[in-house]
Design a protein around this motif. Structure first.
Motif, PDB file in Angstrom:
ATOM      1  N   TYR A 222      38.879 -32.288  38.865  1.00  0.00           N
ATOM      2  CA  TYR A 222      39.679 -32.289  39.906  1.00  0.00           C
ATOM      3  C   TYR A 222      38.543 -33.049  41.061  1.00  0.00           C
ATOM      4  N   MET A 223      37.531 -32.197  41.255  1.00  0.00           N
ATOM      5  CA  MET A 223      36.466 -32.499  42.163  1.00  0.00           C
ATOM      6  C   MET A 223      35.923 -33.933  41.990  1.00  0.00           C
ATOM      7  N   ASP A 224      35.769 -34.298  40.626  1.00  0.00           N
ATOM      8  CA  ASP A 224      35.168 -35.621  40.323  1.00  0.00           C
ATOM      9  C   ASP A 224      36.389 -36.614  40.794  1.00  0.00           C
ATOM     10  N   LYS A 225      37.607 -36.384  40.370  1.00  0.00           N
ATOM     11  CA  LYS A 225      38.417 -37.301  40.838  1.00  0.00           C
ATOM     12  C   LYS A 225      38.749 -37.390  42.502  1.00  0.00           C
ATOM     13  N   PHE A 226      38.602 -36.139  42.996  1.00  0.00           N
ATOM     14  CA  PHE A 226      38.593 -36.207  44.676  1.00  0.00           C
ATOM     15  C   PHE A 226      37.474 -37.102  45.204  1.00  0.00           C
ATOM     16  N   GLU A 227      36.280 -37.139  44.764  1.00  0.00           N
ATOM     17  CA  GLU A 227      35.048 -37.850  44.982  1.00  0.00           C
ATOM     18  C   GLU A 227      35.483 -39.583  44.820  1.00  0.00           C
ATOM     19  N   GLU A 228      35.978 -39.574  43.687  1.00  0.00           N
ATOM     20  CA  GLU A 228      36.592 -41.083  43.566  1.00  0.00           C
ATOM     21  C   GLU A 228      37.540 -41.369  44.628  1.00  0.00           C
ATOM     22  N   PHE A 229      38.531 -40.554  44.838  1.00  0.00           N
ATOM     23  CA  PHE A 229      39.648 -40.771  45.801  1.00  0.00           C
ATOM     24  C   PHE A 229      38.995 -41.067  47.202  1.00  0.00           C
ATOM     25  N   GLN A 230      37.827 -40.329  47.531  1.00  0.00           N
ATOM     26  CA  GLN A 230      36.972 -40.436  48.795  1.00  0.00           C
ATOM     27  C   GLN A 230      36.637 -41.865  49.141  1.00  0.00           C
ATOM     28  N   THR A 231      35.979 -42.488  47.948  1.00  0.00           N
ATOM     29  CA  THR A 231      35.306 -43.595  47.777  1.00  0.00           C
ATOM     30  C   THR A 231      36.266 -44.939  47.626  1.00  0.00           C
ATOM     31  N   THR A 232      37.403 -44.606  46.989  1.00  0.00           N
ATOM     32  CA  THR A 232      38.499 -45.993  46.890  1.00  0.00           C
ATOM     33  C   THR A 232      39.686 -45.652  47.509  1.00  0.00           C
ATOM     34  N   MET A 233      39.788 -44.598  48.451  1.00  0.00           N
ATOM     35  CA  MET A 233      40.994 -44.337  49.031  1.00  0.00           C
ATOM     36  C   MET A 233      41.603 -45.577  49.909  1.00  0.00           C
ATOM     37  N   ALA A 234      40.852 -46.322  50.620  1.00  0.00           N
ATOM     38  CA  ALA A 234      40.995 -47.551  51.484  1.00  0.00           C
ATOM     39  C   ALA A 234      41.630 -48.665  50.508  1.00  0.00           C
ATOM     40  N   LYS A 235      41.142 -48.596  49.218  1.00  0.00           N
ATOM     41  CA  LYS A 235      41.393 -49.770  48.313  1.00  0.00           C
ATOM     42  C   LYS A 235      42.806 -49.676  47.515  1.00  0.00           C
ATOM     43  N   SER A 236      43.177 -48.338  47.168  1.00  0.00           N
ATOM     44  CA  SER A 236      44.291 -48.160  46.267  1.00  0.00           C
ATOM     45  C   SER A 236      45.095 -47.125  46.486  1.00  0.00           C
ATOM     46  N   ASN A 237      46.371 -47.443  46.663  1.00  0.00           N
ATOM     47  CA  ASN A 237      47.343 -46.633  46.897  1.00  0.00           C
ATOM     48  C   ASN A 237      47.585 -45.732  45.616  1.00  0.00           C
ATOM     49  N   GLU A 238      47.408 -46.322  44.412  1.00  0.00           N
ATOM     50  CA  GLU A 238      47.721 -45.568  43.249  1.00  0.00           C
ATOM     51  C   GLU A 238      46.583 -44.382  43.057  1.00  0.00           C
ATOM     52  N   LEU A 239      45.734 -44.361  43.663  1.00  0.00           N
ATOM     53  CA  LEU A 239      44.820 -43.176  43.397  1.00  0.00           C
ATOM     54  C   LEU A 239      45.282 -42.009  44.359  1.00  0.00           C
ATOM     55  N   PHE A 240      46.057 -42.459  45.584  1.00  0.00           N
ATOM     56  CA  PHE A 240      46.613 -41.188  46.329  1.00  0.00           C
ATOM     57  C   PHE A 240      47.716 -40.635  45.514  1.00  0.00           C
ATOM     58  N   THR A 241      48.400 -41.328  44.731  1.00  0.00           N
ATOM     59  CA  THR A 241      49.333 -40.563  43.718  1.00  0.00           C
ATOM     60  C   THR A 241      48.823 -39.713  42.906  1.00  0.00           C
ATOM     61  N   THR A 242      47.864 -40.183  42.387  1.00  0.00           N
ATOM     62  CA  THR A 242      47.110 -39.489  41.231  1.00  0.00           C
ATOM     63  C   THR A 242      46.727 -38.173  41.815  1.00  0.00           C
ATOM     64  N   PHE A 243      46.229 -38.295  42.917  1.00  0.00           N
ATOM     65  CA  PHE A 243      45.522 -37.010  43.454  1.00  0.00           C
ATOM     66  C   PHE A 243      46.601 -36.273  43.976  1.00  0.00           C
ATOM     67  N   ARG A 244      47.838 -36.623  44.365  1.00  0.00           N
ATOM     68  CA  ARG A 244      48.793 -35.646  44.796  1.00  0.00           C
ATOM     69  C   ARG A 244      49.365 -35.094  43.383  1.00  0.00           C
TER      70      ARG A 244
END
Length: 318
Positions: A222-244
């Motif tokens: 989860y921490m790894d995915k959250f770091e990926e979410f931080q770096t790519t949050m502005a580029k992908s809406n799909e990553l927000f869904t995965t994080f949720r």
């Protein structure tokens, strides 16, 4: 000599030698019967004396056993007190280490937040589309924080309840020292039952350790995915869904772990009635229980940090 004089006076009252001889024979027969009765009574008294001696030896043996058991019980009490003191010191040390880790995590999140702020300045248009979804996620995180606040209150109550139980156990130890003789037979029966309970508890402990390892792996993922979410949050809406989705899965895991912790605590309270026989097993369960509390505190701190970061991001977006 007095009885002989009385006998001679009685014989002098008789006229013929035959009468005197008959009186002497009757007197001799009476004395013989009395002697036999005395011997019978003496044998009975000797048997009673032997029985009393046996009972005395048995009572002395029981008294020695009781003194030995009492000394063992006192040594166990002292050992338990020393162990409780050691556990308190370890808890204080762990609390300090967790505080240092929390500060490091806060500094790391602050650095990451600065990086995200720089990216947000370059992607204002895209963030406008994600504003509504961020608000919903913030509301969910707020509810999660409220749940964890209630959980902290519950844990405080559990700690107080545990202290009261410890005082009750001390009182029971003093009472047990007085009733040690009566508890000898009952102790043997309860020992077999508690050994069976100990085996089940060890099996349960192994399962809980496996679950803990799995949860740590999931948290690392989860921490790894959250770091990926931080770096790519502005580029992908799909990553927000995965994080949720990952957050929801983690919430379910936490609730499941809380239920298992409650079940385990109930089991520990039942086994606490046999603290004298299972002091070592009680120590293992206390360590496991505190380990689960530490994991819950870590997850709570992580969620609070995420909520703070989300609020700051919402403020920046607005």
């Amino acid at each position: 000599g007095k009885e002989v004089l009385l006998l001679m006076q009685a014989l002098n009252t008789l006229s013929t030698p035959e009468e005197k001889l008959a009186a002497l024979c009757k007197k001799y027969a009476d004395l013989l019967e009395e002697s036999r009765n005395v011997q019978k009574q003496m044998k009975i008294l000797q048997k009673k004396q032997a029985q009393v001696v046996k009972e005395k030896v048995h009572l002395q043996s029981e008294h020695s056993k009781a003194i030995l058991a009492r000394s063992k019980l006192e040594s166990l009490c002292r050992e338990l007190q020393r162990h409780n003191k050691t556990l308190k010191e370890e808890n204080v040390q762990r609390a300090r280490e967790e505080e240092e880790r929390r500060k490091e995590a806060t500094a790391h999140f602050q650095i990451t937040l600065n990086e995200i702020q720089a990216q947000l300045e370059q992607h204002d248009i895209h963030n406008a589309k994600l504003h509504q979804e961020n608000i919903e996620l913030g509301q969910k995180l707020k509810k999660l924080i409220e749940q964890y606040a209630l959980r902290e209150e519950h844990i405080d109550k559990v700690f107080k309840h545990k202290e009261l139980q410890q005082q009750l156990v001390d009182a029971k130890l003093q009472q047990t020292a007085q009733l040690i003789k009566e508890a000898e037979e009952k102790h043997q029966r309860e020992r077999e039952f508690l050994l069976k309970e100990a085996t089940e508890s060890r099996h349960k402990c192994e399962q809980m350790k496996q679950q803990e390892a799995q949860l740590k792996q999931q948290l690392s993922l989860y921490m790894d995915k959250f770091e990926e979410f931080q770096t790519t949050m502005a580029k992908s809406n799909e990553l927000f869904t995965t994080f949720r989705q990952e957050m929801e899965k983690m919430t379910k895991k936490i609730k499941k772990l809380e239920k298992e912790t409650i079940v385990w605590r109930t089991k520990w309270e039942n086994n606490n009635k046999a603290l004298l026989q299972m002091a070592e097993e009680k120590t293992v369960r206390d360590k496991e229980y505190k380990g689960f509390q530490i994991k819950l505190e870590r997850l709570e701190k992580l969620c609070r940090a995420l909520q703070t970061e989300r609020n700051e991001l919402n403020e920046k977006v607005e």
